[in-house]
Enzyme design. Structure first.
Site, mmCIF file in Angstrom:
data_model
loop_
_atom_site.group_PDB
_atom_site.id
_atom_site.type_symbol
_atom_site.label_atom_id
_atom_site.label_comp_id
_atom_site.label_asym_id
_atom_site.label_seq_id
_atom_site.Cartn_x
_atom_site.Cartn_y
_atom_site.Cartn_z
ATOM 1 N N TYR A 79 -9.218 -1.048 -5.792
ATOM 2 C CA TYR A 79 -10.355 -1.739 -5.173
ATOM 3 C C TYR A 79 -9.789 -3.070 -4.701
ATOM 4 C CZ TYR A 79 -14.948 -4.050 -4.836
ATOM 5 O OH TYR A 79 -16.057 -4.739 -4.395
ATOM 6 N N ASP B 157 0.544 -10.463 -5.912
ATOM 7 C CA ASP B 157 0.898 -11.878 -6.142
ATOM 8 C C ASP B 157 -0.270 -12.632 -6.791
ATOM 9 O OD1 ASP B 157 -0.531 -11.396 -3.752
ATOM 10 O OD2 ASP B 157 0.145 -13.281 -2.850
ATOM 11 N N ASP C 120 -10.737 10.620 -7.727
ATOM 12 C CA ASP C 120 -11.201 9.272 -8.049
ATOM 13 C C ASP C 120 -10.491 8.865 -9.343
ATOM 14 O OD1 ASP C 120 -12.674 7.048 -9.076
ATOM 15 O OD2 ASP C 120 -14.327 7.597 -7.751
ATOM 16 N N LEU D 164 -1.318 0.941 2.887
ATOM 17 C CA LEU D 164 0.028 1.283 2.399
ATOM 18 C C LEU D 164 0.192 2.794 2.264
ATOM 19 C CD1 LEU D 164 2.808 0.661 1.204
ATOM 20 C CD2 LEU D 164 1.705 0.406 -1.034
ATOM 21 N N GLY E 53 -5.203 4.644 2.367
ATOM 22 C CA GLY E 53 -5.205 3.184 2.525
ATOM 23 C C GLY E 53 -4.106 2.720 3.463
ATOM 24 N N TYR F 95 -10.061 -9.990 -9.130
ATOM 25 C CA TYR F 95 -9.065 -9.023 -8.632
ATOM 26 C C TYR F 95 -7.718 -9.260 -9.338
ATOM 27 C CZ TYR F 95 -5.662 -7.012 -5.329
ATOM 28 O OH TYR F 95 -4.618 -6.320 -4.757
HETATM 29 N N1 LIG Z 1 -3.711 -5.551 0.957
HETATM 30 C C1 LIG Z 1 -2.975 -6.524 0.410
HETATM 31 O O1 LIG Z 1 -2.797 -7.591 1.000
HETATM 32 C C2 LIG Z 1 -2.329 -6.323 -0.941
HETATM 33 C C3 LIG Z 1 -1.600 -7.375 -1.503
HETATM 34 C C4 LIG Z 1 -0.998 -7.184 -2.743
HETATM 35 C C5 LIG Z 1 -1.107 -5.966 -3.384
HETATM 36 N N2 LIG Z 1 -1.821 -4.961 -2.822
HETATM 37 C C6 LIG Z 1 -1.942 -3.679 -3.538
HETATM 38 O O2 LIG Z 1 -1.264 -2.693 -2.789
HETATM 39 C C7 LIG Z 1 -1.931 -1.438 -2.940
HETATM 40 C C8 LIG Z 1 -2.275 -0.855 -1.574
HETATM 41 O O3 LIG Z 1 -3.160 -1.748 -0.922
HETATM 42 P P1 LIG Z 1 -3.824 -1.384 0.485
HETATM 43 O O4 LIG Z 1 -4.053 -2.658 1.205
HETATM 44 O O5 LIG Z 1 -3.046 -0.284 1.132
HETATM 45 O O6 LIG Z 1 -5.239 -0.829 0.018
HETATM 46 P P2 LIG Z 1 -6.439 -0.278 0.909
HETATM 47 O O7 LIG Z 1 -6.039 -0.168 2.340
HETATM 48 O O8 LIG Z 1 -7.658 -1.056 0.553
HETATM 49 O O9 LIG Z 1 -6.608 1.204 0.355
HETATM 50 C C9 LIG Z 1 -7.083 1.419 -0.926
HETATM 51 C C10 LIG Z 1 -6.880 2.872 -1.264
HETATM 52 O O10 LIG Z 1 -7.377 3.046 -2.592
HETATM 53 C C11 LIG Z 1 -8.213 4.184 -2.590
HETATM 54 N N3 LIG Z 1 -9.226 4.033 -3.630
HETATM 55 C C12 LIG Z 1 -10.136 3.041 -3.778
HETATM 56 N N4 LIG Z 1 -10.893 3.271 -4.860
HETATM 57 C C13 LIG Z 1 -10.427 4.430 -5.412
HETATM 58 C C14 LIG Z 1 -10.803 5.194 -6.538
HETATM 59 N N5 LIG Z 1 -11.787 4.818 -7.345
HETATM 60 N N6 LIG Z 1 -10.108 6.324 -6.792
HETATM 61 C C15 LIG Z 1 -9.098 6.731 -5.989
HETATM 62 N N7 LIG Z 1 -8.699 6.058 -4.903
HETATM 63 C C16 LIG Z 1 -9.376 4.914 -4.626
HETATM 64 C C17 LIG Z 1 -8.821 4.262 -1.205
HETATM 65 O O11 LIG Z 1 -9.190 5.603 -0.980
HETATM 66 P P3 LIG Z 1 -10.431 6.020 -0.037
HETATM 67 O O12 LIG Z 1 -10.241 5.301 1.244
HETATM 68 O O13 LIG Z 1 -10.267 7.490 0.061
HETATM 69 O O14 LIG Z 1 -11.657 5.568 -0.771
HETATM 70 C C18 LIG Z 1 -7.619 3.849 -0.360
HETATM 71 O O15 LIG Z 1 -6.782 4.962 -0.125
HETATM 72 C C19 LIG Z 1 -3.133 -1.717 -3.840
HETATM 73 O O16 LIG Z 1 -2.800 -1.440 -5.173
HETATM 74 C C20 LIG Z 1 -3.363 -3.196 -3.674
HETATM 75 O O17 LIG Z 1 -4.024 -3.755 -4.791
HETATM 76 C C21 LIG Z 1 -2.437 -5.103 -1.604
#
Ligand SMILES: NC(=O)c1ccc[n+]([C@@H]2O[C@H](COP(=O)([O-])OP(=O)(O)OC[C@H]3O[C@@H](n4cnc5c(N)ncnc54)[C@H](OP(=O)(O)O)[C@@H]3O)[C@@H](O)[C@H]2O)c1
Length: 278
Positions: A59, A100, A34, A12, A10, A123
């Site tokens: 997700y 947040d 998973d 991060l 992902g 979410y």
């Molecule tokens: N993006 C934002 O603005 C934001 C804001 C606040 C908090 N966060 C939190 O910060 C964290 C990182 O966010 P991000 O934006 O880097 O996320 P992202 O780019 O959407 O990546 C999500 C990751 O989760 C993995 N994943 C999804 N479903 C899965 C499952 N069932 N089992 C195992 N792995 C799974 C994906 O793997 P595959 O690609 O291999 O499927 C991917 O590596 C998350 O917890 C998110 O909720 C994000």
């Protein structure tokens, strides 16, 4: 330290893999583990036997969660519990990424770590449920709430704005949601510091400063030297399936106690634009 990262593919997760040095880091993508599969998670955690697990897998499609509620809770809440149970079994510490969006956005001053959760979206509810269950199961876990992530190598707001601005003379962007953009590189540098300090409990980690999405877009277009006009609109004019908090700035008081400094979002944006050009 041995560190296992769930969600390494992902936005991060990628930055964590690039930025983390000095420790033995294993990254896991969903194809390998998973997090909905408790036994599979237990197996990889036994194999990697980490000191710390960073759970960045989720997700994250906020609007998609509204129509896929079961999936949202299965990954974001039950998946997190599966990882915590496996961590507990091998005596690993857990750092969980939260959001947040666990807050309702009705405040007008930064949210403190102990402010009551009141999520408005599926979410947000799935993340809030994970937080409370994790703290019950593993009171010493570390919950990092962050917001508005951006970085190279995935879909994010600045990337979308730059792509749209390249082909349109004007863009409409909401001006009634305020938060703190966070560069994944800066977050990925703060996380190892939290692990090395053995941090526990809830910590807010965002870039310093705040803005609305409109102000963020204006700065993106200006910094990139594009002639596009950015026009402020209301959330009501840009209706989306999931409600977003109107205000979700997170207080950095706990982070300051831990002596971890985050750069301003404007400085982070400049570095992101440079990284994107390379
Ligand atoms: N993006 C934002 O603005 C934001 C804001 C606040 C908090 N966060 C939190 O910060 C964290 C990182 O966010 P991000 O934006 O880097 O996320 P992202 O780019 O959407 O990546 C999500 C990751 O989760 C993995 N994943 C999804 N479903 C899965 C499952 N069932 N089992 C195992 N792995 C799974 C994906 O793997 P595959 O690609 O291999 O499927 C991917 O590596 C998350 O917890 C998110 O909720 C994000």
């Amino acid at each position: 330290m041995r560190v296992t990262i769930f969600g390494s593919s992902g936005l991060l997760g990628n930055a964590l893999i690039h930025e983390w040095s000095g420790d033995a880091v294993t990254g896991l993508r969903s194809r390998v583990a998973d997090i909905r599969d408790a036994q599979g998670v237990q197996r990889v955690v036994r194999e990697t036997h980490p000191d710390w697990i960073v759970l960045a897998a989720a997700y994250t499609d906020v609007d998609g969660c509204e129509s896929n509620q079961d999936l949202a809770f299965a990954v974001n809440s039950e998946g997190a519990i599966n990882v915590a149970a496996a961590a507990k079994e091998v005596g690993a510490r857990l750092l969980f990424l939260s959001s947040d969006y666990v807050f309702d956005g009705k405040k007008s001053a930064p949210y403190e770590t102990d402010d009551p959760r009141n999520p408005q979206s599926v979410y947000g509810r799935s993340k809030a449920e994970a937080e409370t269950k994790l703290l019950d199961l593993m009171p010493d876990c570390c919950i990092v709430r962050t917001s508005w992530l951006f970085g190279v190598g995935g879909k994010c707001f600045p990337d979308t704005i730059l792509k749209l601005a390249a082909s349109r003379p004007a863009l409409d962007v909401v001006n009634d949601q305020r938060g703190s953009p966070t560069y994944v590189v800066d977050l990925a540098r703060a996380i190892p510091q939290l692990c090395r300090q053995n941090a526990s409990g809830i910590v807010h980690v965002t870039n310093a400063g705040d803005c609305t999405w409109f102000e963020f877009a204006q700065e993106i277009v200006r910094s990139a030297g594009l002639p596009t006009t950015v026009r402020p609109v209301s959330s009501a004019q840009m209706a989306r399936p999931a409600p977003r908090p109107a205000y979700s700035v997170l207080s950095s008081a706990r982070l300051r106690e831990l002596r971890i400094e985050m750069p301003s979002w404007r400085d982070a944006l400049r570095r992101y634009l440079k990284e994107r050009q390379n």
